[in-house]
Write an enzyme that holds these catalytic residues in place. Structure first.
Site, PDB file in Angstrom:
ATOM      1  N   PRO A  29       0.903  -1.114   0.008  1.00  0.00           N
ATOM      2  CA  PRO A  29       0.009   0.085  -0.006  1.00  0.00           C
ATOM      3  C   PRO A  29       0.958   1.353  -0.039  1.00  0.00           C
ATOM      4  O   PRO A  29       1.752   1.495   0.692  1.00  0.00           O
ATOM      5  CB  PRO A  29      -0.683  -0.166   1.416  1.00  0.00           C
ATOM      6  CG  PRO A  29      -0.608  -1.494   1.816  1.00  0.00           C
ATOM      7  CD  PRO A  29       0.479  -1.945   1.191  1.00  0.00           C
ATOM      8  N   GLU A  30       0.610   2.215  -0.979  1.00  0.00           N
ATOM      9  CA  GLU A  30       1.383   3.410  -0.988  1.00  0.00           C
ATOM     10  C   GLU A  30       0.386   4.597  -0.561  1.00  0.00           C
ATOM     11  O   GLU A  30      -0.728   4.252  -0.368  1.00  0.00           O
ATOM     12  CB  GLU A  30       2.034   3.633  -2.381  1.00  0.00           C
ATOM     13  CG  GLU A  30       2.936   2.573  -2.650  1.00  0.00           C
ATOM     14  CD  GLU A  30       3.564   2.771  -4.159  1.00  0.00           C
ATOM     15  OE1 GLU A  30       3.698   3.771  -4.596  1.00  0.00           O
ATOM     16  OE2 GLU A  30       3.985   1.647  -4.663  1.00  0.00           O
ATOM     17  N   ARG A  34       2.208 -11.372   5.640  1.00  0.00           N
ATOM     18  CA  ARG A  34       3.468 -11.495   5.812  1.00  0.00           C
ATOM     19  C   ARG A  34       3.958 -10.980   7.133  1.00  0.00           C
ATOM     20  O   ARG A  34       5.175 -11.041   7.456  1.00  0.00           O
ATOM     21  CB  ARG A  34       4.145 -10.897   4.692  1.00  0.00           C
ATOM     22  CG  ARG A  34       3.951 -11.557   3.367  1.00  0.00           C
ATOM     23  CD  ARG A  34       4.788 -11.004   2.334  1.00  0.00           C
ATOM     24  NE  ARG A  34       6.394 -11.082   2.611  1.00  0.00           N
ATOM     25  CZ  ARG A  34       7.181 -10.426   1.608  1.00  0.00           C
ATOM     26  NH1 ARG A  34       6.629 -10.100   0.470  1.00  0.00           N
ATOM     27  NH2 ARG A  34       8.365 -10.437   2.062  1.00  0.00           N
ATOM     28  N   ARG A  60      21.445  16.200  -6.188  1.00  0.00           N
ATOM     29  CA  ARG A  60      21.525  14.657  -5.920  1.00  0.00           C
ATOM     30  C   ARG A  60      22.061  13.902  -7.165  1.00  0.00           C
ATOM     31  O   ARG A  60      21.518  13.962  -8.068  1.00  0.00           O
ATOM     32  CB  ARG A  60      20.083  14.534  -5.322  1.00  0.00           C
ATOM     33  CG  ARG A  60      19.394  15.047  -4.261  1.00  0.00           C
ATOM     34  CD  ARG A  60      20.041  14.977  -2.937  1.00  0.00           C
ATOM     35  NE  ARG A  60      19.875  13.579  -2.633  1.00  0.00           N
ATOM     36  CZ  ARG A  60      19.280  13.028  -1.801  1.00  0.00           C
ATOM     37  NH1 ARG A  60      18.318  13.939  -1.021  1.00  0.00           N
ATOM     38  NH2 ARG A  60      19.170  11.851  -1.283  1.00  0.00           N
TER      39      ARG A  60
END
Ligand code: ZN
Length: 274
Positions: free
Chosen positions: A2-3, A112, A151
């Site tokens: 789930p995001e 899990r 970055r």
């Protein structure tokens, strides 16, 4: 996993059912799900509290309680929160049940066993290091540009880094980069200002669209009523689309590992160095 869109959907759909509910009891079927404090303290401090609010930060759900403390839940890879009528028998993957009043139970189902709960006074002790929320007004193209400057890490890795930006994981990073036509291995600092604007727009578009479709049920994600989201039907490249073709140009989608996660992209639409 789930995001942001999945966790946002869970928050939106749980809220009207649990707001004001009292926690009458807690059943822990897998004690490892409690990260902080001790299991005994977790239960004794939670029982008797009312749930006064529910917010999302990144992929975390934050329940506020009458005591002023907060219950924080992270669903990790396979967790879901299911609303059930009182006295519903837990299936074998339910690791914890919150028994609420109004004849309701909240089942934390997690095949899990990676999901986590915290009961803390200060939410920041758990979520304080997260990066900006991509759907909030403060997240502008300028903010994204500042964070990307200098970055050297691949843009795909940065987008999935929760301290860089909160809530995006493997699926939506792939989708946003495809929509912005940016190769996942480009270093963050190499993006032009036009590309940064495109990426900013793509991130918001992809996330809002997935929220409108109630999240992506690619494997074990369920909405609180046990139904599935449909956002994955909109996916252009993400998740298990190896062997499929780019919906824009017809080139076979490629999969490469970036920081141990499979990244899906179109080698033509997202050509390196464009
Ligand atoms: Zn393509």
């Amino acid at each position: 996993m789930p995001e942001l869109p999945e966790v946002e959907t869970i928050k939106n759909e749980l809220l009207p059912h649990i707001l004001g509910c009292r926690v009458n009891g807690v059943t822990l079927l897998w004690e490892g799900i409690v990260r902080q404090p001790s299991v005994k303290e977790f239960c004794s401090r939670l029982i008797g509290q009312r749930l006064t609010g529910l917010a999302r930060r990144g992929k975390y759900l934050i329940f506020s309680l009458t005591s002023g403390e907060v219950l924080i839940i992270h669903l990790k890879m396979t967790g879901s929160l299911l609303l059930k009528p009182a006295l519903t028998e837990a299936d074998k993957f339910v690791r914890a049940t919150l028994h609420l009043d109004k004849e309701t139970e909240l089942h934390f189902r997690d095949p899990r066993k990676l999901g986590v709960m915290w009961l803390v006074e200060d939410a920041d002790s758990v979520v304080g290091k997260l990066g900006p929320e991509p759907l909030e007004a403060g997240f502008t193209p300028q903010v994204l540009a500042q964070r990307l400057a200098n970055r050297t890490a691949p843009i795909k890795a940065l987008l999935s880094d929760q301290t860089f930006i909160a809530g995006i994981g493997n699926m939506y990073a792939d989708e946003a980069l495809f929509a912005a036509r940016i190769h996942p291995l480009r270093s963050g600092g190499s993006l032009s200002s036009e590309e940064v604007e495109r990426l900013h727009r793509a991130i918001q578009q992809v996330l809002w669209s997935a929220i409108a479709n109630k999240g992506a049920s690619t494997d074990t994600y369920f909405r609180p009523d046990g139904t599935r989201g449909t956002a994955h039907f909109q996916f252009q490249v993400a998740h298990r689309l190896s062997g499929k073709f780019c919906p824009v140009c017809g080139t076979p989608i490629e999969r490469i590992p970036i920081r141990n996660r499979g990244s899906y992209f179109c080698p033509k639409c997202q050509a390196q160095g464009v």
